[in-house]
Scaffold this motif. Structure first.
Motif, PDB file in Angstrom:
ATOM      1  N   ASP A 373       2.586  12.104  40.671  1.00  0.00           N
ATOM      2  CA  ASP A 373       2.804  11.674  39.267  1.00  0.00           C
ATOM      3  C   ASP A 373       3.840  12.387  38.512  1.00  0.00           C
ATOM      4  OD1 ASP A 373       0.637   9.997  39.690  1.00  0.00           O
ATOM      5  OD2 ASP A 373      -0.708  10.814  38.283  1.00  0.00           O
ATOM      6  N   SER A 374       4.757  11.727  37.968  1.00  0.00           N
ATOM      7  CA  SER A 374       5.907  12.299  37.018  1.00  0.00           C
ATOM      8  C   SER A 374       5.336  12.342  35.689  1.00  0.00           C
ATOM      9  CB  SER A 374       7.026  11.627  37.322  1.00  0.00           C
ATOM     10  OG  SER A 374       7.913  12.044  36.050  1.00  0.00           O
ATOM     11  N   THR A 375       4.839  13.588  35.122  1.00  0.00           N
ATOM     12  CA  THR A 375       4.428  13.788  33.777  1.00  0.00           C
ATOM     13  C   THR A 375       5.488  14.645  33.059  1.00  0.00           C
ATOM     14  OG1 THR A 375       2.159  13.884  34.951  1.00  0.00           O
ATOM     15  CG2 THR A 375       2.434  14.586  32.676  1.00  0.00           C
ATOM     16  N   VAL A 376       5.743  13.920  31.890  1.00  0.00           N
ATOM     17  CA  VAL A 376       6.595  14.518  30.728  1.00  0.00           C
ATOM     18  C   VAL A 376       6.146  14.533  29.620  1.00  0.00           C
ATOM     19  CG1 VAL A 376       8.734  14.387  32.487  1.00  0.00           C
ATOM     20  CG2 VAL A 376       8.312  12.662  30.709  1.00  0.00           C
ATOM     21  N   MET A 377       6.292  15.240  28.641  1.00  0.00           N
ATOM     22  CA  MET A 377       6.025  15.097  27.188  1.00  0.00           C
ATOM     23  C   MET A 377       7.272  14.940  26.443  1.00  0.00           C
ATOM     24  SD  MET A 377       2.804  17.428  25.929  1.00  0.00           S
ATOM     25  CE  MET A 377       2.986  18.748  26.865  1.00  0.00           C
ATOM     26  N   TYR A 378       7.655  13.919  25.608  1.00  0.00           N
ATOM     27  CA  TYR A 378       8.722  13.905  24.912  1.00  0.00           C
ATOM     28  C   TYR A 378       8.937  14.754  23.687  1.00  0.00           C
ATOM     29  CZ  TYR A 378       9.013   9.715  27.640  1.00  0.00           C
ATOM     30  OH  TYR A 378       9.099   8.954  29.012  1.00  0.00           O
ATOM     31  N   ILE A 379       9.750  15.631  23.695  1.00  0.00           N
ATOM     32  CA  ILE A 379       9.697  16.778  22.590  1.00  0.00           C
ATOM     33  C   ILE A 379      11.332  16.878  22.139  1.00  0.00           C
ATOM     34  CG2 ILE A 379       9.306  18.953  21.826  1.00  0.00           C
ATOM     35  CD1 ILE A 379       6.869  18.981  23.624  1.00  0.00           C
ATOM     36  N   PRO A 380      11.849  16.581  21.084  1.00  0.00           N
ATOM     37  CA  PRO A 380      13.195  16.615  20.830  1.00  0.00           C
ATOM     38  C   PRO A 380      13.424  17.970  20.010  1.00  0.00           C
ATOM     39  CG  PRO A 380      12.348  15.153  19.179  1.00  0.00           C
ATOM     40  CD  PRO A 380      11.074  15.472  20.299  1.00  0.00           C
ATOM     41  N   ALA A 381      14.517  18.321  19.880  1.00  0.00           N
ATOM     42  CA  ALA A 381      14.955  19.246  18.870  1.00  0.00           C
ATOM     43  C   ALA A 381      15.571  18.643  17.523  1.00  0.00           C
ATOM     44  CB  ALA A 381      16.245  20.043  19.632  1.00  0.00           C
TER      45      ALA A 381
END
Length: 442
Positions: A373-381
């Motif tokens: 599984d490709s797991t990412v959390m979207y977190i911008p600056a």
């Protein structure tokens, strides 16, 4: 990252005729517009013909990579490379084991609760904001140090200090996460630019971000100039997945945190890694059309003519009562050679982060041929500004109530979810400030 429909969706339509007036309004706003921009257009085509070949040949190595431990001592040359390309992989922001723990918590969360997400029959992109994993990640000191470093890529060209802006104080925008399974086709994110569509031309403050381009001085364009960025309205019509009709926050970079290994061809991010060329080209593109009989992908400036009459703003589409885009493709923006130049970011490992400037053309790979599984959390600056701080205060209220943040549609909510995060999960003083628990709203 917005959940946008495909650019080939039947709901997409041409722009209404009134946009020809907008084009002529812009032309009238700048001295000698046609002559200056025509000269610049020819220069950009020549440069793109060369640079796009180099990008295609170099592939993923176009994307700069740095270690978190290097940020404080990075050379000016490497920092400028990141600025010019508009994207970067930052290694080892979070310890691998901690990132894997967060991945496990996310899997448990979606398994134990009734949650919103898509695709409907096999959810992999989740409309969830307040899991314990997300709260821990957003308040991690290393992560906030990284976003602060990125925020400080921005400046004012004339050195003017803008009131109410503090690039040294990071804030944290709550977004979603994905757990993408191998073998699933992913068509929702073809090449696009977030953070404003037709507003780049129509909103006066946003348009002024591109003054150097409209004046023909495209090499002087600085996508990191704060002066108008912080006041630009990125949504004056409203869009799917964007509740507010006005820009609510200013993000310097979009980004995500990897909680798994993800390599090229495993559903990762793709970028066009040259913001200094893609910005001028995309902003000028509506003002030029191929001459009769000329090939629409010709790099010869003599094959193009100035267009002040059509309502076309290439890559922008009508969508109901609103508009979507820019969504460039090989037909609307042939000189970008997007079928060859949308390069995948290098392989990432748990705890690595990927960031891209809000103007960067980006996409998500359609295929995931990996085994995990490709797991990412979207977190911008996101830096401190008065507008951003006011948003964070409203976002904090949403957090405490367990409902979607202000920029997102209301959904099932998470207040009753097993494993939902709370304020006690914020793991640092800088994290508390970033999430609105120790901040003064201007």
């Amino acid at each position: 990252m917005a959940n946008n429909p495909s650019a080939t969706a039947p709901e997409f339509g041409p722009l209404p005729p009134r946009f020809a007036e907008l084009k002529r309004e812009i032309i009238a706003s700048y001295p000698d517009f046609e002559a200056r921009v025509t000269k610049a257009w020819g220069e950009i085509l020549t440069e793109l013909d060369k640079v796009t070949k180099e990008i295609a040949a170099q592939g993923s190595s176009n994307v700069p990579e740095v270690n978190f431990s290097e940020l404080g001592s990075l050379s000016q040359e490497r920092a400028n490379e990141i600025r010019n390309k508009g994207c970067v992989v930052v290694r080892d922001v979070v310890d691998d084991a901690e990132a894997r723990t967060w991945q496990g918590w996310l899997r448990d969360y979606v398994a134990k609760n009734l949650v919103d997400g898509f695709p409907e029959g096999d959810k992999q992109f989740f409309q969830l904001y307040w899991t314990k994993s997300q709260i821990k990640a957003r308040s991690h000191p290393n992560l906030l140090a990284t976003t602060t470093w990125l925020n400080k890529m921005y400046h004012t060209k004339d050195g003017e200090k803008l009131e109410g802006i503090d690039l040294d104080t990071p804030l944290m925008y709550a977004d979603r996460f994905r757990i993408r399974k191998p073998g699933v086709q992913w068509d929702a994110h073809p090449p696009h630019v977030d953070g404003g569509g037709i507003e780049r031309w129509e909103d006066e403050a946003f348009r002024q971000c591109f003054d150097d381009i409209f004046n023909g001085n495209w090499r002087e364009h600085d996508p990191y100039d704060l002066k108008n960025r912080v006041f630009a309205k990125s949504s004056i019509y409203g869009r799917p997945n964007q509740k507010s009709s006005k820009a609510t926050v200013f993000r310097t970079y979009q980004g995500w945190l990897a909680l798994s290994e993800t390599a090229p061809n495993e559903g990762t991010l793709q970028v066009f890694p040259n913001i200094m060329l893609s910005n001028p080209y995309m902003i000028m593109r509506p003002f030029f059309a191929p001459k009769e009989g000329a090939q629409p992908d010709s790099f010869d400036p003599n094959d193009w003519q100035f267009d002040s009459m059509s309502p076309d703003f290439h890559g922008i589409y009508s969508y109901g009562k609103a508009f979507v885009g820019p969504r460039p493709n090989t037909k609307t923006h042939p000189h970008l050679r997007l079928d060859e130049t949308m390069v995948s970011v290098p392989k990432v490992y748990p705890g690595d982060m990927v960031f891209w400037h809000s103007d960067v053309i980006h996409a998500v790979e359609k295929q995931h041929v990996g085994k995990e599984d490709s797991t990412v959390m979207y977190i911008p600056a996101m830096p401190y500004t008065a507008i951003n701080a006011a948003y964070i205060e409203k976002q904090k209220k949403s957090f405490l109530e367990g409902v979607a943040p202000p920029d997102f549609p209301r959904n099932l909510g998470e207040a009753q979810c097993v494993g939902v995060g709370n304020a006690d999960d914020i793991q640092s003083p800088i994290g508390r400030r970033a999430m609105g628990f120790a901040i003064e709203v201007a």
